[in-house]
Write an enzyme that holds these catalytic residues in place. Structure first.
Site, PDB file in Angstrom:
ATOM      1  N   ASP A  10     -12.598  42.684  -0.417  1.00  0.00           N
ATOM      2  CA  ASP A  10     -13.639  43.545  -0.704  1.00  0.00           C
ATOM      3  C   ASP A  10     -14.628  43.584  -0.136  1.00  0.00           C
ATOM      4  O   ASP A  10     -16.015  43.104  -0.785  1.00  0.00           O
ATOM      5  CB  ASP A  10     -13.519  44.596  -1.865  1.00  0.00           C
ATOM      6  CG  ASP A  10     -14.441  45.154  -2.810  1.00  0.00           C
ATOM      7  OD1 ASP A  10     -14.865  45.926  -1.953  1.00  0.00           O
ATOM      8  OD2 ASP A  10     -13.461  45.771  -3.509  1.00  0.00           O
ATOM      9  N   ILE A  14     -18.838  42.709  -5.272  1.00  0.00           N
ATOM     10  CA  ILE A  14     -19.115  42.673  -6.493  1.00  0.00           C
ATOM     11  C   ILE A  14     -19.371  44.063  -7.094  1.00  0.00           C
ATOM     12  O   ILE A  14     -21.010  44.410  -6.845  1.00  0.00           O
ATOM     13  CB  ILE A  14     -19.440  42.075  -7.739  1.00  0.00           C
ATOM     14  CG1 ILE A  14     -19.361  40.388  -7.236  1.00  0.00           C
ATOM     15  CG2 ILE A  14     -19.922  41.719  -9.424  1.00  0.00           C
ATOM     16  CD1 ILE A  14     -20.922  39.744  -8.293  1.00  0.00           C
ATOM     17  N   HIS A  15     -18.771  44.697  -7.844  1.00  0.00           N
ATOM     18  CA  HIS A  15     -18.504  46.414  -8.138  1.00  0.00           C
ATOM     19  C   HIS A  15     -18.293  46.698  -9.752  1.00  0.00           C
ATOM     20  O   HIS A  15     -17.573  45.513 -10.101  1.00  0.00           O
ATOM     21  CB  HIS A  15     -18.970  46.831  -6.924  1.00  0.00           C
ATOM     22  CG  HIS A  15     -17.590  47.527  -6.323  1.00  0.00           C
ATOM     23  ND1 HIS A  15     -16.674  48.338  -7.037  1.00  0.00           N
ATOM     24  CD2 HIS A  15     -16.468  46.178  -5.468  1.00  0.00           C
ATOM     25  CE1 HIS A  15     -15.577  47.754  -6.566  1.00  0.00           C
ATOM     26  NE2 HIS A  15     -15.259  46.949  -5.170  1.00  0.00           N
ATOM     27  N   GLY A  16     -18.462  47.846  -9.866  1.00  0.00           N
ATOM     28  CA  GLY A  16     -18.159  48.291 -11.822  1.00  0.00           C
ATOM     29  C   GLY A  16     -16.121  47.260 -11.358  1.00  0.00           C
ATOM     30  O   GLY A  16     -16.395  46.857 -12.738  1.00  0.00           O
ATOM     31  N   ALA A  19     -15.865  44.150 -11.350  1.00  0.00           N
ATOM     32  CA  ALA A  19     -16.071  43.696 -12.563  1.00  0.00           C
ATOM     33  C   ALA A  19     -15.156  43.646 -14.023  1.00  0.00           C
ATOM     34  O   ALA A  19     -15.841  42.265 -14.273  1.00  0.00           O
ATOM     35  CB  ALA A  19     -18.322  43.715 -11.977  1.00  0.00           C
TER      36      ALA A  19
END
Length: 164
Positions: A10, A14-16, A19
């Site tokens: 991706d 690290i994103h919503g 996470a």
């Protein structure tokens, strides 16, 4: 050996979604971003580690560093998510001896020289070659943004779009 619960490509790292949704779904306690580029930028490392949920430890490491920590005793049975930006780096860690059975493909954004194969995945010939390598090694390659989505096999998508 660490317990790889999810190995994901991706390019947002690290994103919503990652996470929260994937962390809960996989039961991980650690996110390891594997990127030579991100590992060489101190500010990006800080921002990425701060994006993880409080109960999940996060690290940003180079491919070489992953190879040195993967088999370390401190990583024994640690449930991890490995995050990559591209399939070439995944191929490189496989070639260096890291064992895994599947790769989840979340997002690979469109940039010049790439072609859209789904609404969230764009590839160039380097990506296709890496996916072919991984597929030939018997590794499952699925496109799925979040756990509740229907899984698509990247090789089927590439064949259908005449990329293979």
């Amino acid at each position: 050996m660490m317990d790889i619960r999810l190995l994901r490509i991706d390019d947002r790292l690290i994103h919503g979604q990652v996470a929260t949704t994937w962390s809960k779904f996989t039961g991980i306690s650690r996110i390891i971003v594997v990127s030579d580029d991100a590992a060489s930028h101190p500010l990006q490392k800080i921002l990425l580690t701060q994006a993880a949920p409080p109960e999940v430890k996060s690290h940003v490491v180079s491919i070489r560093k992953l190879n040195s920590i993967a088999g370390h005793a401190l990583m024994n049975d640690v449930k991890v998510m490995l995050l990559f930006t591209n399939p070439k780096d995944v191929m490189r860690v496989h070639q260096s001896g890291l064992v895994f059975n599947s790769v989840n493909i979340g997002g690979m954004k469109y940039t010049e020289g790439k072609q859209m194969v789904t609404h969230s995945v764009s590839v160039d010939q380097t990506d296709i070659n890496a996916f072919k390598y991984l597929n030939d090694k018997g590794i499952e390659l699925e496109i799925r943004k979040v756990p509740g989505d229907r899984s698509q096999k990247i090789m089927d998508v590439l064949k259908k779009g005449n990329f293979l």
